[in-house]
Design a protein around this motif. Structure first.
Motif, mmCIF file in Angstrom:
data_model
loop_
_atom_site.group_PDB
_atom_site.id
_atom_site.type_symbol
_atom_site.label_atom_id
_atom_site.label_comp_id
_atom_site.label_asym_id
_atom_site.label_seq_id
_atom_site.Cartn_x
_atom_site.Cartn_y
_atom_site.Cartn_z
ATOM 1 N N ASP A 1 0.848 -1.195 0.000
ATOM 2 C CA ASP A 1 0.000 0.000 0.000
ATOM 3 C C ASP A 1 0.891 1.256 0.000
ATOM 4 O O ASP A 1 2.124 1.163 -0.063
ATOM 5 C CB ASP A 1 -0.983 -0.018 1.172
ATOM 6 C CG ASP A 1 -0.309 0.138 2.530
ATOM 7 O OD1 ASP A 1 0.867 0.549 2.604
ATOM 8 O OD2 ASP A 1 -0.972 -0.185 3.535
ATOM 9 N N ASN B 96 1.849 3.179 2.151
ATOM 10 C CA ASN B 96 2.818 3.264 3.250
ATOM 11 C C ASN B 96 3.840 2.135 3.206
ATOM 12 O O ASN B 96 4.618 1.973 4.144
ATOM 13 C CB ASN B 96 2.084 3.226 4.586
ATOM 14 C CG ASN B 96 1.179 4.423 4.742
ATOM 15 O OD1 ASN B 96 1.561 5.542 4.370
ATOM 16 N ND2 ASN B 96 -0.024 4.191 5.261
ATOM 17 N N SER C 31 12.782 -0.500 0.039
ATOM 18 C CA SER C 31 12.047 0.765 0.214
ATOM 19 C C SER C 31 12.975 1.905 0.638
ATOM 20 O O SER C 31 12.581 3.067 0.599
ATOM 21 C CB SER C 31 10.939 0.583 1.253
ATOM 22 O OG SER C 31 11.504 0.436 2.533
#
Lengths: 75, 75, 75, 75, 75, 75, 75, 75, 75, 75, 75, 75
Positions: C50, C52, F31
């Protein structure tokens, strides 16, 4: 205009009489609930052995059949 | 908590107008009987030729759709 | 004579709690509408993130179940 | 002596106008940041459907490009 | 706690001196820009022939290398 | 017009705490240097054992992320 | 307008001198009966051992070559 | 008794006008030298880019055609 | 009546002298403990690099050998 | 000179406690009869369901271990 | 020096009497036009059903045969 | 607690009487040296032809069998 649509369903026929019989068993069972069976492809051949070592073959098939148009059949 | 469940069904769309049209034909037919179509993947592109050599393309798709909870729908 | 026939259906279970939970979610949902679930195989493990960066895993399963004979059940 | 080295990068082009357009979109974007694009191969064709059932195709490509020699470029 | 992360990059080494030389060429070029090369796997062996029929082999490799922690390197 | 382009990068997360943790480790590291992580797929699950037989699992993932348009970001 | 057509033929070269030599043997034999050999890909590497355990390697190649237009060649 | 035999030949059609056109180009060329073309399957979609980045798609097809009985044709 | 049975065992030969040498190393080691080695097939070619970037190739082979009849050998 | 040889054996660990536990079960059992376990790879994840729908996962692993030289061990 | 070259051709045998018969049909037809047939491998098992549901199996084989040296045969 | 461990061994049964007979031959031979044979899967169907064109089919099977606990058997 040729714009037919088919569906594939995957079934497994088992038999203690060999691969051809397992294919036949699966197709006969499929023909009881599906119309317009058109083609099939074998996707795996496996089997199990019972406690006495007697094998049962399990043949997995994808079976294709023509879909009827829901508009027609609704008529 | 995200715990959705989807189902995949495998269909074949055919067309004498090319690959994109065969995909479109298959998806439109699937949408008549299935709700919540969410994604698809092409698993094979085949075709047949008629006696004059004119090809019809046959595109096999796996189509994913979200299953409704039978408890909800039973309400 | 052993000549049973099974069917395979392909489902996707999703979960934000890991792969085992996604498998469990898919099998529990399948058991609500299918009887005689017999075996499964994992055919892909994917996921989405998602905005986040929180991942949801999506496990695709083929689930096999024994078909009842339509002649018997029709009786 | 022919001892060139190439690199492969994997990209996904999406389009609501069909497979060829998705390939074109991916290659045009890749050419903005990579030089010497040399060849590509399609590794998957998938798609998603929006809430109205309108499909967007997603074509995954491996794109090969020639690496320049860092010694030369450092000169 | 072992929680290392590696990255895979896909490269193609070409050579008119055979498969081993194409692998060596690719790894030497990769080592000029990547540190911590750790392993590789051959994913395809192809080749082209020039107008005189002289072949050049093209070996595709996935090369794995350990990622440094960006927090450490930022220090 | 939907014509987004994504890139796939292949990473390997390792962990002595199991498969889900190896996936999590890989995604968290990715990330840190990549924005817009969108989805992933597991392409292999392997592992190594140390001299005492303690296993470390190594999960290979393809991770997809949306490419920003270089024209926009150049502005 | 680029609309060339190529054909692929599958051949197996064998050699007791290694993989590169088996590839070379196959390509040289193919070039005796086929013109315009353009590229090849290795599809399998196998081998047999004689009674003394001496191995002969067998490399299977797909070889691509450009088809001449039958209209031109008929002139 | 149905005991027909078919042969498969593998060809590559190239086109700068897209995938459907590359398929059409390959089938038309095959029909010039082979009779009884019956079906085809796409086995890979690749392409090359020229120095200006203009792509040419290369579609590999297996094409099946019915073999005539040599006894009949010899009559 | 030809009703022989063979067994396949999977081994990995490593070498810093190239792929052919890794195959040879694996076959020589296998021949020390197995009789009647008959054929082999390469199932993967991988490798590792040491701290100085020197590669060691690892070739995985399936090796087939004829099983003696336990009834005969018991005589 | 690095010329080690490894062997791969394929085992299936089952567990009603999830995938990681099935891997652990398989590796612990393998370590009872094999020395020098070095690495493993997961080749399939399947499972069965009992009459109450409780799943048992079955993870197939290839496990690699270093072969000792029979000459050394014979000394 | 063992440097033989073989060619592979792909054929499809069909039969309404089962898989073994379809293989036999294909090999007998191939032997009418090809000499030195040496080995074969089954690459797919498919089939079609007529309007009455009677199946015809279609077995695809790659058949290998030794190429004669064109220099010898030209003598 | 279900934590059984199985092993897979790969064998090849050959027969001049067809595929089912080759499977049977392989399983009977395996049962002479292995206890607790539980299941099998066919991984390839190949064959060879003798100088007169008579085929012998070679079916490769993975055969799974339950491992006894070495602690129990040591008792």
């Amino acid at each position: 205009m040729d714009a037919n649509v088919y569906r594939l369903t995957e079934i497994v026929g088992s038999s203690d009489q060999g691969i051809d019989h397992a294919v036949k068993t699966a197709l006969e069972r499929a023909s009881k609930t599906l119309r317009h069976l058109d083609w099939f492809e074998v996707t795996s051949i496996r089997g199990s052995l019972d406690a006495n070592g007697v094998p049962t073959v399990q043949v997995t098939l994808k079976v294709g059949f023509k879909l009827e148009d829901p508009d027609e059949t609704a008529g």
